[in-house]
Enzyme design. Structure first.
Site, PDB file in Angstrom:
ATOM      1  N   HIS A 166      49.602 -15.322  70.849  1.00  0.00           N
ATOM      2  CA  HIS A 166      49.487 -16.006  69.559  1.00  0.00           C
ATOM      3  C   HIS A 166      48.686 -15.202  68.539  1.00  0.00           C
ATOM      4  O   HIS A 166      48.818 -15.440  67.335  1.00  0.00           O
ATOM      5  CB  HIS A 166      48.842 -17.380  69.758  1.00  0.00           C
ATOM      6  N   ASP A 372      45.346 -11.786  60.967  1.00  0.00           N
ATOM      7  CA  ASP A 372      45.662 -13.065  61.595  1.00  0.00           C
ATOM      8  C   ASP A 372      47.007 -12.964  62.296  1.00  0.00           C
ATOM      9  O   ASP A 372      47.947 -12.354  61.759  1.00  0.00           O
ATOM     10  CB  ASP A 372      45.721 -14.176  60.546  1.00  0.00           C
TER      11      ASP A 372
END
Length: 464
Positions: A166, A372
């Site tokens: 992720h 991110d």
């Protein structure tokens, strides 16, 4: 998908609380939980992970918690305080997290505890093996469990195993600073299907494979690995966009939108975990620069910055909190008037109706992380904008930037450039704002979390 699904993650999607003298177990909310709840329930599957610390519960209370967890078809793995301190805080969050976010400067001078990381990953693999039935699909998640696919492959050679990272996979030059670089790649390659958030992170992983093992992926993304073929792919996660839109349109949320937008003022909004990767200090400096370079915005624009507490036992996170507190105080002290404060800072989580109202009230949404994996706020914002208003200012270093090209993209390290981007967003005409928002909404509604889940599980079930 007819096979039973075994989901494996560091944390179970539950919250354990003591209420009225007895423990209660409640489902957590969030992107991953939302996306996997359907397959978990429809397949009669299990979710395996750590339920959080249960220290302090007596034997009867622990038994009650175990019963409630079983009713939710979750399988708890208990971790000792020492294992949490080393596996989770020291290695996962103190080493792997900064490495994957390009922050070598955050590494401790000496790293100890890889043996504990390995042993905890072995316990996860053992738990999966105990629950496994022939024909099950196993889906392992994230950086805390990089070794689980290979360890599970040793225990169940024919299992169908998927793995999804992720967070970013870093540039190989950064990843190679880890002394365990070979074993971590070997761990991931125990899977049949390995997924990343973006093509960039997939490319970094393929480059690491090439450098460490002299292996190349074919045109379809398959890599030969010890008698098997492992498929690599980019599968950007989405949000439950339709649900966000439905909840954002309620009367309760609409009433709060009016509260948050006083007449004659424009609203900037930032919503983040308080993490050094999120770029909050530079965002605050960009707002300061906006007020300096464009004084016409003084007393006409304000920033509501929500910073959700995170990992406050880790020194780096305590430091970032002090830095943000200092900046907010300095900027407010320099620009505030008796009737206006430029930065409204909230160091806490907020209820979902407040979150949705902030999304809908924002003239400009600031999502400016330094790095991110995806950043779901960037997708929740347009999903919530049923009015087709607002402008998204998005860091080019967020994974979401690959899909959301209609946003105003910025380099978050360029404070002056970010300030000018905010100014452009504030002065964008209504037709252009609507055009951009319609395009963003079309993307997040089409490629939602259910699309992400079904795409990966269909590939895994079909043999990748």
């Amino acid at each position: 998908m007819n096979a039973r699904l075994l989901i494996v993650s560091n944390r179970l999607p539950v919250t354990v609380r003591v209420e009225g003298g007895r423990p209660t177990v409640r489902r957590s909310v969030g992107g991953l939980t939302t996306g996997l709840r359907g397959p978990h329930e429809r397949s009669g599957g299990l979710w395996i992970g750590w339920p959080g610390s249960l220290d302090g519960l007596d034997p009867d209370a622990r038994s009650d918690v175990d019963r409630q967890l079983a009713e939710l078809r979750t399988v708890p793995i208990q971790l000792s305080a020492q294992e949490v301190a080393v596996f989770y805080e020291r290695i996962s969050n103190g080493v792997l997290w900064p490495i994957c976010h390009d922050r070598i400067d955050r590494l401790p001078l000496r790293v100890e505890g890889w043996d504990v990381y390995e042993s905890v990953n072995q316990r996860f693999a053992d738990s999966v093996a105990e629950q496994y039935r022939s024909g099950d699909l196993v889906w392992v998640h994230d950086y805390q469990l990089l070794r689980v696919p290979a360890l599970l492959r040793e225990r169940i050679p024919d299992a169908r195993i998927g793995f999804f990272l992720h967070i970013p996979f870093p540039n190989p030059e950064i990843f190679f600073t880890l002394p365990t670089r070979h074993s971590l790649i070997e761990g991931v390659m125990g899977a049949d299907l390995v997924g990343f958030q973006t093509r960039r992170y997939l490319g970094h992983f393929r480059a690491a494979l090439r450098r460490l093992f002299s292996l190349e992926a074919d045109a379809e993304g398959f890599v030969p690995w010890r008698g098997r073929r492992v498929r690599l792919g980019a599968f950007p996660i989405g949000v439950d966009a339709a649900d966000f839109a439905r909840r954002a349109a309620t009367r309760k949320v609409s009433a709060k939108v009016l509260e948050y937008r006083p007449p004659g003022q424009r609203l900037l909004v930032g919503i983040d975990r308080l993490d050094y990767t999120k770029g909050i200090p530079r965002r605050l400096l960009a707002v300061e620069r906006l007020l300096t370079a464009h004084p016409e915005w003084r007393e006409r624009v304000r920033l509501i910055q929500v910073a959700v507490p995170s990992r406050d036992r880790v020194g780096a996170y305590r430091r970032i909190r002090r830095d943000v507190d200092t900046l907010v105080g300095r900027i407010n002290g320099a620009f505030a008037t008796p009737t206006w404060t430029p930065i409204h800072y909230m160091y806490r989580s907020v209820p979902s109706d407040v979150l949705l109202a902030l999304y809908r009230a924002a003239d400009v949404m600031l999502v400016t992380p330094l790095r991110d994996g995806m950043n779901l706020v960037a997708k929740e914002f347009p999903a919530s904008r049923v009015d087709e208003g607002g402008v998204l200012v998005l860091s080019e270093f967020a994974g979401a930037a690959e899909e959301l090209g209609e946003a105003v993209l910025v380099n978050p390290y360029d404070v002056d450039g970010t300030a000018e981007a905010i100014h452009r967003a504030l002065t964008m005409d209504s037709a252009q704002r609507q055009q951009h928002m319609r395009a963003l909404r079309a993307t997040v509604l089409k490629y939602d979390v259910h699309h992400w889940t079904s795409t990966i599980l269909d590939l895994l079930a079909a043999g990748a």
